[in-house]
Structure formats: C-alpha cells, structure tokens
Write an enzyme that holds these catalytic residues in place. Structure first.
Site, mmCIF file in Angstrom:
data_model
loop_
_atom_site.group_PDB
_atom_site.id
_atom_site.type_symbol
_atom_site.label_atom_id
_atom_site.label_comp_id
_atom_site.label_asym_id
_atom_site.label_seq_id
_atom_site.Cartn_x
_atom_site.Cartn_y
_atom_site.Cartn_z
ATOM 1 C CE LYS A 112 -4.427 1.021 0.181
ATOM 2 N NZ LYS A 112 -5.601 0.231 -0.264
ATOM 3 C CG ASP A 167 -7.266 3.427 -0.791
ATOM 4 O OD1 ASP A 167 -7.743 2.281 -0.735
ATOM 5 O OD2 ASP A 167 -7.328 4.216 0.171
HETATM 6 P P1 NDP Z 1 -12.910 7.908 -2.725
HETATM 7 O O1 NDP Z 1 -11.847 8.898 -2.508
HETATM 8 O O2 NDP Z 1 -13.470 7.713 -4.095
HETATM 9 O O3 NDP Z 1 -14.151 8.221 -1.761
HETATM 10 C C1 NDP Z 1 -13.984 8.231 -0.381
HETATM 11 C C2 NDP Z 1 -15.291 8.650 0.250
HETATM 12 O O4 NDP Z 1 -15.208 8.501 1.650
HETATM 13 C C3 NDP Z 1 -15.630 10.101 -0.008
HETATM 14 O O5 NDP Z 1 -17.019 10.259 -0.045
HETATM 15 C C4 NDP Z 1 -15.036 10.797 1.215
HETATM 16 O O6 NDP Z 1 -15.640 12.036 1.547
HETATM 17 C C5 NDP Z 1 -15.329 9.781 2.277
HETATM 18 N N1 NDP Z 1 -14.298 9.915 3.326
HETATM 19 C C6 NDP Z 1 -12.973 9.779 3.178
HETATM 20 N N2 NDP Z 1 -12.329 10.026 4.320
HETATM 21 C C7 NDP Z 1 -13.283 10.345 5.191
HETATM 22 C C8 NDP Z 1 -13.252 10.701 6.545
HETATM 23 N N3 NDP Z 1 -12.101 10.786 7.234
HETATM 24 N N4 NDP Z 1 -14.427 10.930 7.148
HETATM 25 C C9 NDP Z 1 -15.602 10.823 6.449
HETATM 26 N N5 NDP Z 1 -15.691 10.506 5.164
HETATM 27 C C10 NDP Z 1 -14.548 10.263 4.555
HETATM 28 O O7 NDP Z 1 -12.362 6.529 -2.149
HETATM 29 P P2 NDP Z 1 -12.860 5.054 -2.428
HETATM 30 O O8 NDP Z 1 -14.333 5.024 -2.614
HETATM 31 O O9 NDP Z 1 -11.986 4.475 -3.458
HETATM 32 O O10 NDP Z 1 -12.482 4.344 -1.039
HETATM 33 C C11 NDP Z 1 -13.402 4.222 0.045
HETATM 34 C C12 NDP Z 1 -12.943 3.108 0.963
HETATM 35 O O11 NDP Z 1 -12.904 1.877 0.241
HETATM 36 C C13 NDP Z 1 -11.533 3.264 1.547
HETATM 37 O O12 NDP Z 1 -11.500 2.681 2.823
HETATM 38 C C14 NDP Z 1 -10.665 2.440 0.590
HETATM 39 O O13 NDP Z 1 -9.478 2.020 1.222
HETATM 40 C C15 NDP Z 1 -11.610 1.279 0.338
HETATM 41 N N6 NDP Z 1 -11.358 0.500 -0.870
HETATM 42 C C16 NDP Z 1 -11.291 1.079 -2.097
HETATM 43 C C17 NDP Z 1 -11.096 0.306 -3.221
HETATM 44 C C18 NDP Z 1 -11.095 0.885 -4.593
HETATM 45 O O14 NDP Z 1 -11.001 0.106 -5.557
HETATM 46 N N7 NDP Z 1 -11.216 2.186 -4.772
HETATM 47 C C19 NDP Z 1 -10.906 -1.142 -3.116
HETATM 48 C C20 NDP Z 1 -11.087 -1.659 -1.789
HETATM 49 C C21 NDP Z 1 -11.273 -0.849 -0.725
HETATM 50 P P3 NDP Z 1 -14.855 13.392 1.204
HETATM 51 O O15 NDP Z 1 -14.891 13.486 -0.288
HETATM 52 O O16 NDP Z 1 -15.610 14.463 1.885
HETATM 53 O O17 NDP Z 1 -13.471 13.213 1.746
HETATM 54 O O1 2IT Z 2 -7.944 -1.433 -0.792
HETATM 55 C C1 2IT Z 2 -7.872 -1.907 -1.938
HETATM 56 O O2 2IT Z 2 -7.990 -3.132 -2.149
HETATM 57 C C2 2IT Z 2 -7.680 -0.993 -3.063
HETATM 58 N N1 2IT Z 2 -7.602 0.215 -2.840
HETATM 59 C C3 2IT Z 2 -7.517 -1.524 -4.453
HETATM 60 C C4 2IT Z 2 -6.123 -2.009 -4.689
HETATM 61 C C5 2IT Z 2 -5.813 -2.420 -6.108
HETATM 62 O O3 2IT Z 2 -4.647 -2.759 -6.308
HETATM 63 O O4 2IT Z 2 -6.686 -2.411 -6.968
#
Ligand code: NDP
Ligand code: 2IT
Length: 444
Positions: free
Chosen positions: A126, A166
C-alpha cells in the site's frame, strides 16, 4: 504466554504510535488463534507471525511540487511493500491529509490477506501521501503526481509492485502517474491498475469494488436463507466504492437510501439517484449539499449520523473506524441484519464484536471489498497478454471470484468450529495460502 500473545506484545511495543496498524494486527491474530494453536511449534520456530507483521520494506520520501502561486509545497510519500510470498506487491495509493506511516501499514497488512482471498497471485502492499487533492487545480494535482512518481518509479514494476487507486486517487491521478512512469522509465507496462480504457485499463475496474460488495452480500444472504430484493440499504461514502455499490444495489432490486462524505450525509427516501450522485462527485467534485438541490425529497444532515437510518443492510464504504459502538447499537435496534465492509476496516473492534454477538451477518472488508483488487489482477492479466476482455467477461469473472471468496471463508470458519464468524473465516482462509507459500520459500 501463547505464541499469539508473544507476538501481539512485541508488535504493540514496536508500533505503539500506530493505533490503526495495531487494530488490524490484533483483529487478524486474535482470530487466527485456533490455526496457530494447531501448528504452534512450526510457526514459532519459523517466526511466521513475526515475519508476517513486519513489512518487507517501508519507503518514505519527500514529494516537492509547485502550486499555482509559484509556491513550493512539500508532502510526504509512502510505499509499504508488506509481503510478496504469493505474488508481486499489490495495493492502492491513498491521497488524504490523514495519511501517515501507520495508516499505510494497516492498509498494507490487510491487503496481504485480502489479496490471498481473491485466489489470484498478488502480494500485499500500500502507499500514498498526506497530499489533499481536494480544492487543487488539475495542474497542481499533475505536479504532485509527477513528483510522487519520480521517486516511486524506482521501486515498482509490472512484476515487482503494482499500485492502484484508493481514497483520493482515481482515474485522473492514475493517468498522471502512469504518464510520468512511462516518461522516466521508457516502459509501457502494466505497472499501475485502474488505468483509463484508452491506455491499458480494464473494463469494469471502475465498478468492481462496489459491485463486488453487492455480489458477496447477495451470496451471504442466499446462504443464510434471505433475499436481497426489496431490502433497504444504508451506504456511507460518496466515492468510487459507494457509488458503484449503490448502482449494483439498485440493479439487484434493493433500495439504497443514504450516502455521506466528510461533511455530512444524505437520506433519500426515494432511493439514492446514481446519476445525480455521480454528477455531484465525479463531474463537479462538489459537496453533498448539491445532491439535495437536485432531489427535493432528499434530506441533508451535517456531521455523522448515517447509521441512525432504519435499514436492513449497512455498507460502510467511506473510511476506517467510521462505524463505532453507538452506531452498531443503533443498527441492531433498528432491525438491521447484515453489515458488509466496502471500506477498509470501517468498523471498530468493539462495534464488530457487538454486531456479531447480536447475530448480524458480518462480512469483513478483506472479503467484501476484494473485488477491486481482484479486478486489478484481471487488468494485470490483460496487460500481460496484450488483450482486453469485454465488460461481461470481466464482470462474470468478478462475480465468480466474490462467490468463491464467500464459500472459502464460510468453509474456513466451519473447519475451525466458528460457523458464521466470517471475520475469522476470512483471516484464516487468507492466512493459510500465504503461510504455505512462506514455509515453502524458506527463511526470507
Ligand atoms: P474515494 O476517494 O473515491 O471516496 C472516499 C469517500 O469517503 C468520499 O465520499 C469521502 O468524503 C469519504 N471519506 C474519506 N475520508 C473520510 C473521513 N475521514 N471521514 C468521512 N468521510 C470520509 O475513495 P474510495 O471510494 O476508493 O475508497 C473508500 C474506501 O474503500 C476506503 O477505505 C478504501 O481504502 C476502500 N477500498 C477502495 C477500493 C477501490 O477500488 N477504490 C478497493 C477496496 C477498498 P470526502 O470526499 O468528503 O473526503
Ligand atoms: O484497498 C484496496 O484493495 C484498493 N484500494 C484496491 C487495490 C488495487 O490494487 O486495486
């Protein structure tokens, strides 16, 4: 002291200032107790747990860039290459002001077991930075991404370490980073995933994490005699994972009624409208107050509170520790019967315990959100064979992977007398493959 207790004490002592990392390690090691007890002599002698809790390496570097006023800004960049026993390091890059080494380590540690659960050959890593893309111009984001990659490119490669998106890292950031990698190294290779479709990205990668959450929830419900159709779903977050979880929930006949960001949350009794949400978040990059302007029946609330809404299923899809004990109590009191973690470690240890003790079907993040990284691995396969598969091909592989993950963790839990404990099942099933590879490869 038992081997698990020895190692937990050691990890706590060595990483005292990193609560998120300790939380992730504690959850995993606690649930591995039956496996460790059954193999204690070998694992202790081979120092398996000490090795799995210590990253292969941690990179920390300066990221200088120039803002639109000509001012030099400095951020800190990280890449933690945690474990490559079963494949090249693989995991996203988080860009958020809260990022420090402990966050990247917890995410990298989780990624080891998640990636193992996908059944695909990917190790755990990561990275990220405390850079905040919010409110920055496209040129500033590009300047940061180019500077970040100027250092990172020395440590990654298609067969070495393959970063992805992420929080805060989406298609725009991946594009800028890919361009810089190519420019410095001269290599056109699958070194990043989540790429645009015109330069090696995979169809369905954008949707994969959110869709995957719903595929595994669907399977979990079926295997517990329930049906997702007609169920009300509370979803937090308004980013990549939340948007596509919302979309797939609609497609499966459920009704997602909430979303949230770091300022507040929305309740839409008519069901969250995906087109409006995408317009606000992906096009305008605006706050959720804009969503309710377009949807007169929807309510906007400042601050936290998304888990107070009456729902059957809750999907935390925003960030770590966003679902706490009080939230768990509210969910149970309101009749919620299933929780699946779209985000990484969104539920605190106390909240998880409460939910499980109250009979909630609880699917942990390393299983529930594995569809994203699994599809990243499918993107790597397509890059290697220099072909691209159709949306339907990738989506059907993703579905198969999610269903398979559910059965693997269900079986692992049963094998160790923990039927229905999907947290234990996921940790055990993920660990078994990695430990087998580590033992086979000797002391390294
Ligand atoms: P994005 O940046 O697209 O969206 C994140 C969302 O969460 C936004 O709405 C953001 O609001 C909100 N958020 C972030 N930090 C905070 C906080 N401290 N308090 C409240 N709201 C918060 O990220 P993703 O959707 O990609 O990721 C979301 C989660 O999923 C994370 O935990 C990530 O690690 C996990 N994840 C993502 C994957 C992927 O493929 N993208 C794969 C697997 C897991 P704001 O815009 O106001 O900050
Ligand atoms: O938390 C996760 O699994 C991700 N942000 C996606 C990682 C990836 O390599 O697609």
């Amino acid at each position: 002291m038992s081997y698990v207790d020895d190692v937990l004490a050691r990890v706590k002592k060595q990483n005292a200032a990193e609560p998120e990392f300790l939380q992730a390690v504690e959850e995993v090691l606690e649930s591995l107790r039956p496996v460790i007890d059954a193999n204690e002599e070998v694992y202790r002698k081979q120092a398996i747990l000490e090795r799995i809790c210590e990253p292969d390496r941690q990179l920390k570097f300066r990221v200088p860039w120039v803002d639109d006023n000509g001012q030099v800004q400095v951020n800190t960049g990280y890449r933690v290459q945690f474990n490559n026993a079963i494949g090249p390091y693989k995991g996203g890059l988080r860009l958020h002001p809260s990022v420090y080494l402990g966050i990247i380590k917890f995410l990298g540690f989780e990624q080891i077991f998640k990636n193992s659960l996908t059944g695909l050959p990917i190790g755990g890593g990561k990275g990220g930075s405390d850079f905040d893309p919010k409110g920055k111009s496209d040129r500033e984001v590009m300047a940061f991404c180019q500077s970040f990659m100027t250092e990172l490119c020395k440590h990654i490669g298609a067969d070495v370490d393959v970063p992805a998106g992420d929080i805060g890292t989406g298609a725009r950031e991946i594009g800028f980073m890919y361009g810089q990698y190519k420019r410095i190294t001269g290599k056109y290779e699958g070194v990043l995933t989540g790429k645009g479709l015109s330069y090696g990205g995979s169809l369905a990668r954008t949707e994969a994490t959110g869709y995957g959450v719903l595929y595994i929830v669907d399977e979990m419900l079926k295997c517990n005699g329930k049906d997702i159709k007609g169920k009300t779903i509370a979803i937090s977050g308004a980013g990549n994972v939340a948007i596509y979880a919302t979309q797939k929930a609609h497609q499966l006949g459920a009704k997602p009624v909430t979303c949230s960001d770091s300022s507040g949350w929305v309740y839409d009794p008519d069901g969250i409208d995906v087109a409006t949400l995408k317009d606000v978040k992906e096009v305008k990059r605006a706050r959720l107050t804009e969503y309710v302007k377009a949807r007169p029946n929807a309510e906007y609330h400042e601050g936290r509170g998304v888990w107070t809404v009456k729902c059957d299923i809750a999907l935390p899809c925003a960030t770590q520790n966003e679902l706490q004990l009080d939230d768990a109590k509210a969910l149970v009191a309101n009749g919620c019967f299933a929780v699946a973690e779209g985000a990484n470690m969104p539920t605190t240890l106390e909240a998880t315990k409460y939910l499980q003790e109250n009979g909630i079907l609880f699917c942990p993040g390393k299983a529930a959100n594995a569809g994203g990284v699994a599809t990243s691995a499918l993107e790597m396969s397509q890059n290697s064979e220099r072909l691209s598969w159709t949306f339907e091909e990738v989506d059907s592989k993703l579905q198969g992977i999610m269903v398979n993950i559910f059965h693997n963790l269900d079986d692992a839990a049963k094998r160790y007398g923990k039927e229905g404990d999907y947290v234990a099942g996921a940790n055990i099933a993920g660990f078994e493959k990695v430990v087998d590879a580590m033992l086979a490869q000797g002391v390294c």
